[in-house]
Write an enzyme that holds these catalytic residues in place. Structure first.
Site, mmCIF file in Angstrom:
data_model
loop_
_atom_site.group_PDB
_atom_site.id
_atom_site.type_symbol
_atom_site.label_atom_id
_atom_site.label_comp_id
_atom_site.label_asym_id
_atom_site.label_seq_id
_atom_site.Cartn_x
_atom_site.Cartn_y
_atom_site.Cartn_z
ATOM 1 C CB CYS A 237 5.370 -2.697 3.294
ATOM 2 S SG CYS A 237 3.937 -3.752 3.599
ATOM 3 C CG HIS B 133 4.275 -1.058 -1.128
ATOM 4 N ND1 HIS B 133 5.334 -1.919 -0.970
ATOM 5 C CD2 HIS B 133 3.312 -1.492 -0.285
ATOM 6 C CE1 HIS B 133 5.027 -2.854 -0.084
ATOM 7 N NE2 HIS B 133 3.802 -2.616 0.349
ATOM 8 C CD GLU C 281 7.925 -0.565 -3.081
ATOM 9 O OE1 GLU C 281 7.567 0.496 -2.545
ATOM 10 O OE2 GLU C 281 7.608 -1.678 -2.622
#
Lengths: 241, 91
Positions: free
Chosen positions: A85, A204, A206
């Site tokens: 991002c 994302h 993560e």
């Protein structure tokens, strides 16, 4: 295996990135934007957020942070670097990756679980995926529209450097943005450099590494998705190899 | 104290979502007849001392490296204003 996560002023997702590194089985190391020291890490994650408030352009000021000189040198020396991002925006502003991100074509902030097709499993961050595999990870941004000139796009396609492409199957979004959430050229969600050690993507991974806290996985139940873990396990494998 | 004004615009071939939003809002407020809007940035740089050719060259470099991203933006103008020399211009 030490993997560093850089925190800039305004970074939001550094703690989730550190947690993803830990869950993947590596030692997470917090790196600070103001220190030009990589603390002997073997891979680096530039996490998401709004570094320096996105002032000027997303990622434009972070590029000049003291730590970034070391990150650029390490990336050019072959160290695996992942930009997520805002981290992807920083990698573009640093010119480690080509192109740039502009405001979403529908002009809204969009947050949803986003299906992605994995198109390149040879990078340092994607060897644990299957070619053509569709993964689902959260996406949340306002400046997520990937743009580059036609020559650059043709080069990325010809060299197989599009790593992730937006795919259909999201649960919601503005009309006309059912698959591609922001108008990115060629549906590009993530790319790599020619060497395959530097990868940037807008969604994302993560946030999708632990069952109970991930995206909703159709057929498996709410928050069960862990598709993002593959990026972190891949880099661990490439460091051991 | 001289001032250098830098104008940055999105490249013509790049979609400008902010400009489109403004263009869509204008008729809602009754401002008709505007077919398109593109939104750019204006930077005002106050310079210590004289704006020599070297100073201008260095500012031009700053404009194309930091103030704009050449992938998506053009520096369309770089103007020198002398604030003391032209007080009549300060309406």
């Amino acid at each position: 295996m030490r993997i560093g996560v850089v925190t800039f002023p305004g970074t939001l997702d550094d703690r989730d990135a550190l947690r993803a590194v830990r869950i993947a089985g590596a030692e997470p190391v917090a790196l600070w934007h103001g220190e030009d020291d990589l603390l002997d890490v073997e891979a680096i994650v530039l996490p998401g957020g709004f570094s320096y408030g996105d002032y000027l352009r997303a990622g434009a000021i972070s590029r000049f942070a003291p730590v970034m000189g070391k990150v650029v040198d390490a990336a050019k020396g072959g160290m695996p670097v992942l930009g997520i991002c805002n981290g992807f925006q920083v990698l573009c502003e640093t010119h480690l990756l080509p192109g740039a991100m502009i405001k979403n074509a529908h002009r809204s902030f969009l947050c949803r679980d986003q299906p992605l097709t994995v198109e390149n499993t040879r990078t340092a961050w994607t060897t644990d995926y299957e070619q053509g595999q569709v993964i689902r990870v959260p996406l949340k941004n306002q400046d997520g529209q990937y743009v580059a000139d036609e020559r650059t796009l043709a080069e990325l396609e010809a060299e197989g450097r599009v790593v992730f492409r937006y795919a259909a199957g999201a649960t919601h979004g503005p009309a006309g943005f059912e698959a591609n959430p922001n108008g990115s050229r060629h549906d590009i969600a993530g790319i790599t450099n020619a060497e395959g050690n530097v990868v940037g993507l807008m969604p994302h991974p993560e946030h999708a590494v632990e069952a109970g806290f991930g995206p909703d996985e159709p057929g498996a139940g709410t928050r069960t998705g862990t598709d993002g873990l593959g990026l972190f396990s891949s880099v661990l494998r490439s460091l051991v190899a | 104290m001289p001032r250098v004004v830098v104008h940055v615009m999105p490249k013509p071939e790049i979609l400008d979502p902010q400009g489109k939003a403004v263009a869509a809002a204008l008729p809602r407020l009754g401002f008709e007849g505007i077919s398109s809007v593109r939104q750019g940035k204006r930077f005002e740089l106050e310079v210590d001392g004289e704006v020599t050719d070297e100073v201008l060259a260095s500012l031009r470099e700053a404009a194309t490296t930091l103030l704009s991203n050449p992938v998506i933006e053009d520096v369309v103008a770089l103007e020198v204003e002398d604030l003391q020399a032209a007080p009549e211009a300060q309406a």
